[in-house]
Motif scaffolding. Structure first.
Motif: not given
Length: 68
Positions: A16-17, A19-21
């Motif tokens: 989860d660390r 970013s989506g990008q």
């Protein structure tokens, strides 16, 4: 796992660390090269992986696998 700088690795798990990008870029091409080692939590060692796109970020050992 024996990890060496310059070794090609594939990202097999994303935490989860990121970013989506970054996740999207890595999913497009999950193979990169180990650029250096990184102390993670005081007792663990991770690696910084650099991708052909120029993106570089660090991963735990259990997130990568060596590409033969």
């Amino acid at each position: 796992m024996a990890m060496e700088i310059g070794q090609k690795v594939k990202i097999c798990r994303l935490r989860d660390r990121l970013s989506g990008q970054m996740v999207e870029q890595i999913k497009k091409n999950p193979v990169g090269t180990i650029a250096e080692y990184k102390m993670t939590d005081g007792s663990g060692v991770g690696v910084i992986v650099k991708f052909d796109s120029g993106l570089a970020t660090w991963f735990f050992e259990d997130e990568i696998e060596v590409v033969n």
